[in-house]
Design a protein around this motif. Structure first.
Motif, mmCIF file in Angstrom:
data_model
loop_
_atom_site.group_PDB
_atom_site.id
_atom_site.type_symbol
_atom_site.label_atom_id
_atom_site.label_comp_id
_atom_site.label_asym_id
_atom_site.label_seq_id
_atom_site.Cartn_x
_atom_site.Cartn_y
_atom_site.Cartn_z
ATOM 1 N N SER A 1 64.381 2.659 39.431
ATOM 2 C CA SER A 1 63.473 1.472 39.825
ATOM 3 C C SER A 1 62.265 1.261 38.590
ATOM 4 O O SER A 1 61.630 0.094 38.619
ATOM 5 N N TYR B 1 59.577 -15.815 39.843
ATOM 6 C CA TYR B 1 58.980 -14.374 39.452
ATOM 7 C C TYR B 1 57.791 -14.526 39.529
ATOM 8 O O TYR B 1 56.771 -15.316 39.219
ATOM 9 N N ALA C 1 53.024 -9.166 40.084
ATOM 10 C CA ALA C 1 52.258 -8.564 41.405
ATOM 11 C C ALA C 1 51.069 -7.679 40.812
ATOM 12 O O ALA C 1 50.004 -7.866 41.172
ATOM 13 N N LEU D 1 54.274 -4.642 37.646
ATOM 14 C CA LEU D 1 54.985 -4.471 38.884
ATOM 15 C C LEU D 1 55.207 -6.255 39.152
ATOM 16 O O LEU D 1 54.368 -6.996 39.612
ATOM 17 N N GLU E 1 57.253 -9.056 41.258
ATOM 18 C CA GLU E 1 57.846 -9.342 42.430
ATOM 19 C C GLU E 1 58.621 -10.625 42.424
ATOM 20 O O GLU E 1 58.327 -11.548 41.682
ATOM 21 N N LYS F 1 60.970 -13.367 44.519
ATOM 22 C CA LYS F 1 61.136 -14.104 45.730
ATOM 23 C C LYS F 1 62.142 -15.145 45.744
ATOM 24 O O LYS F 1 62.241 -15.802 44.616
ATOM 25 N N SER G 1 62.131 -10.862 49.315
ATOM 26 C CA SER G 1 61.816 -10.472 48.197
ATOM 27 C C SER G 1 62.276 -9.373 47.712
ATOM 28 O O SER G 1 62.864 -8.318 48.363
ATOM 29 N N THR H 1 61.341 -6.211 44.371
ATOM 30 C CA THR H 1 60.161 -5.868 43.106
ATOM 31 C C THR H 1 60.941 -4.943 41.899
ATOM 32 O O THR H 1 61.926 -4.227 42.336
ATOM 33 N N THR I 1 59.717 -2.521 38.444
ATOM 34 C CA THR I 1 58.617 -2.139 37.739
ATOM 35 C C THR I 1 59.037 -2.135 36.298
ATOM 36 O O THR I 1 60.046 -1.122 36.078
#
Length: 821
Positions: A575, A609, A612, A646, A648, A650, A658, A660, A662
């Motif tokens: 991730s 985009y 976050a 980070l 996010e 959606k 949504s 996420t 990193t």
């Protein structure tokens, strides 16, 4: 006269009760006895107890009684012998007159249990009445000069007996001057006539006494006698003579009362009172003629007393007598024949001989529906009848014989258009003026199965949300049948077909009674977007008829898929994505680009985009639509060398889905990577960096050339289409026609980032040729794009390659229209 009136009353009363007992329903069979009239009281008629299968004790125990409806109790039961015996004098002539048959009905009532028996007693005639004359003495005055051969009618005798016992002949006592002749008139009646056989001489014999005897045919023979006194008178020796012995006249049957019929004329060559003539109708005229005509005694003119009826009697014969006033009176005779002319006073009658109850609607031409006949009581042309059939019906009349006709079909019948006909038949005679009569014959058609069920529409379109509850109703189709009864009862079924190599019956089922279609399980838009169902409606006729309809089912997308990140690849790096950036990067430097896709469609697949969290939110920014990560300002020495972002991702569905990702960024001094802005010049790239740069330049050039060619093609199409359909390019809001369910096929091209893909939103599965029209958002800054063949079953991650190119946010919408070949 009093006895004669009683005889008529008894006759009619007996006939009435005879008719009543003929209609009476008895519980047992009918018993009939035959006895002669005038039996003594107590004479046995028959053993009633034996004939009714009764014992002598039953007569008392069950209270047997005999009831007569003839007005008197002519019979009773001898309880000791069980016999039916005569109780009163039975006079056949009083009961039945001169009727050939005389039957007395009796009602035998037995109680405990109650039974009713009908008994008939036939009364046979016996010769118990002698012929009789109305007058016992008859005086005739005859002049001495009367010519030989002259006939004088005498009074007829009456015998109430019938058959062989009735009056048979007449005889006259012997006399040199007179003989007897018997003339037979209508109905076999015999009229005696006195014939002068020799000239009279008053000086020799002034009075002749004769005896007229009437005899019947009984055994023994009975007779009656009337005395005839012939007085010979002097001087008036000429009889009145008519101009014609027979007059003929024709008169219309509708002549009013009092109409003049004819004038008769007689002359007498004598003088004085011997020549004065008085006219009268013959004494032997029947009452039916006397009731219709009368004569003026002075002029001899005959007039009508009552209306005539040609249908009852066509001709009448009237005897006219002309008698002078001399002494003795002389009498002349003539006859008048009155022919009644027919007038058209009777309308034709239509008599229905037979009629079919129902006629099948598939009956062939010439099928007999009814038989009928026509008649007219008038005669001649007034009785000639022609028959006509009302227009506008598939029937005709075929003559058979003697005013008989057959009503037959003359064309095809259709119960669905005309279930019943009221056929009007008119009969018209040839009289003046013509008379007519109409008759309505109702004809009902019975149904045959000649109409298949018909759906309300040949194609149905159903829009179904994915992830629905299994067993929910999809749609209800409806078909109607114009036939009747079992032929109109419709059942529904689904014809077997394949959907993704699976029988359609695995997806849906239908209620055979009402046509409601239900889902078998939940649908997934991402696996199945559209399929069709062939529904059959079949009636219950013999043989059954059917028709088909197609139901197109479109699965509507629901936001049930979260965005999937395809770059940076989480499968390879987890991730966390590690990126490097030179610390010397200026504002706007492209650090990396996050690319995600959504398996949904439409608004559910629009991705945005957002940053976050960040180590330093003032240093980086993320493009809302493209996912590009750029620097907001130039990096400084004070910034941490390790930055963590980070991001996010959606979609635009409801509810929002949504994901996420990193991104770890390392700030390094003196780092030169291909991720630098392509618009910046590189003075002396290394061999590896130069190769990457070359690849990017070639890719950009290829995309540019492809974009140019595409725009040229689109421009030509826009010019062609603009003549008929207006402007080629529209705003995004104008390109939302893909939401219109009436489109055959809708394709959406998304270019949110380096990945370009096309999504099929709906389409006609049967279309074979398509043309595309593009609409480009006014936000587009570049013309390069890449099309990927749409597929509803292919995984996006397997077919989309990662392109790390810098493209602005843009959305392309393509609309497909059906083109006829």
């Amino acid at each position: 006269m009093t006895k004669r009136m009683g005889y008529r009353d008894w006759r009619w009363q007996a006939l009435w009760w005879l008719h009543f007992f003929l209609l009476w329903i008895t519980t047992d069979g009918q018993t009939r006895y035959s006895i002669p009239e005038e039996l003594k009281q107590g004479s046995p008629v028959g053993n009633l107890a034996k004939d009714l299968s009764l014992g002598l004790s039953d007569i008392f125990d069950r209270k047997l009684r005999v009831a007569s409806e003839a007005g008197k109790q002519y019979f009773t039961v001898d309880a000791g012998k069980g016999e039916l015996v005569v109780n009163d004098r039975i006079d056949r002539e009083a009961l039945c007159g001169q009727s050939a048959s005389c039957v007395l009905p009796l009602q035998v009532v037995i109680e405990n249990p109650l039974q009713l028996h009908r008994i008939e007693v036939e009364i046979r005639d016996v010769n118990d009445n002698a012929p009789s004359f109305l007058k016992s003495d008859h005086v005739i005055e005859i002049a001495e000069s009367t010519l030989v051969g002259i006939r004088f009618p005498l009074e007829m005798a009456v015998d109430p007996d019938v058959g062989s016992n009735e009056l048979k002949t007449y005889t006259l006592s012997k006399d040199d001057c007179f003989t007897l002749k018997v003339k037979e008139i209508e109905n076999g009646r015999k009229v005696p006539e006195l014939v002068l056989n020799k000239s009279l001489d008053r000086e020799k014999k002034a009075v002749h006494n004769l005896f007229l005897t009437a005899m019947d045919g009984g055994n023994p023979v009975k007779s009656g006698t009337s005395k005839i006194t012939v007085t010979v008178t002097d001087n008036n020796d000429n009889v009145p003579v008519f101009e014609n012995s027979l007059y003929k006249i024709a008169i219309n049957e509708n002549s009013p009362n009092g109409s003049f019929v004819i004038s008769t004329k007689a002359t007498d060559i004598d003088e004085g009172l011997n020549a004065e003539i008085e006219y009268s109708l013959g004494v032997h005229m029947p009452p039916s003629v006397l009731s219709l005509f009368y004569i003026d005694s002075v002029t001899g003119d005959i007039y009508l007393k009552q209306p005539l009826d040609h249908e009852s009697q066509t001709s009448y014969r009237i005897d006219v007598s002309a008698k002078d006033k001399g002494l003795p009176k002389m009498e002349g005779h003539c006859s008048v024949q009155v022919d009644v002319l027919d007038v058209n006073d009777n309308a034709p009658e239509i008599v229905l001989t037979s009629k079919s109850t129902n006629v099948p609607e598939d009956s062939r031409s010439g099928t007999v529906v009814a038989l009928l006949s026509v008649r007219d009581l008038d005669s001649g042309d007034n009785g000639k009848v022609t028959i006509q059939l009302g227009k506008g019906t598939p029937f005709t009349l075929q003559p058979s014989f003697s005013n008989n006709y057959a009503l037959v079909t003359s064309g095809p019948l259709d119960r669905e258009n005309f279930p019943e006909y009221n056929i009007e038949i008119t009969a018209i005679d040839s009289g003046v003026p013509p008379l007519s009569r109409k008759k309505i014959i109702p004809v009902s058609l019975t149904d045959v199965n000649d109409n298949p069920p018909v759906f309300t529409q040949p194609f149905y379109t159903v829009y179904l949300k994915e992830n629905g509850v299994p067993g929910s109703i999809l749609y209800s189709v409806s078909a109607s049948d114009l036939d009747f009864g079992e032929n109109a009862k419709v059942s529904y079924s689904i014809l077997d077909s394949k959907v993704q190599d699976v029988s359609v019956s695995s997806y849906v089922y239908i209620n055979s009674d009402n046509g409601s279609i239900y889902s078998m399980h939940s649908f997934d838009y991402e696996k199945l977007k559209v399929f069709q169902i062939q529904v059959q409606a079949k009636d219950q006729g013999s043989p059954p008829l059917s028709s088909n309809a197609t139901v197109h089912v479109f699965i509507l997308d629901q936001n049930d898929n979260a965005p999937a990140v395809i770059y940076p690849s989480s499968a390879a790096l987890g991730s966390l994505s590690h990126q490097r950036m030179p610390r010397s990067a200026k504002a706007g430097h492209l650090v990396t680009k996050v690319t995600a896709v959504d398996a949904d469609s439409g608004h559910n697949a629009w991705i945005s985009y957002r940053l976050a969290e960040a180590t330093d939110a003032s240093l980086f920014t993320v493009n809302l639509y493209t996912g590009e990560v750029r620097t907001k300002r130039a990096a400084s020495e004070q910034d941490d060398s390790s930055q963590r972002l980070l991001i996010e991702i959606k979609d635009d569905g409801e509810p929002v889905q949504s994901a996420t990702v990193t991104v770890s960024i390392l700030l390094e001094d003196g780092l030169h990577e291909p991720m630098l802005d392509l618009r910046q010049k590189v003075a002396e790239p290394s061999k590896k960096t130069g190769r990457i740069t070359l690849y990017l330049i070639l890719s950009l050039a290829s995309v540019s050339v492809l974009s140019l060619v595409t725009f040229l093609i689109l421009a030509v199409k826009c010019i062609r289409n603009s003549r008929s359909s207006g402007s080629c390019c529209m705003r995004r809001s104008d390109c939302d026609d893909y939401k219109n369910p009436n489109r055959n096929l809708q394709i959406q091209l998304n270019t949110d980032g380096p990945i370009k893909y096309v999504e099929v939103l709906g389409g006609d599965m049967l279309s074979q040729s398509q043309s595309f029209r593009s609409c480009m958002s006014p936000m587009s800054e570049y013309s390069d794009f890449t099309l990927i063949k749409p597929s509803s079953t292919t995984d996006f991650k397997e077919v989309i390659s990662v392109l790390d190119a810098s493209l602005p946010d843009s959305t392309w919408t393509f609309e497909s229209q059906q083109v006829s070949r």
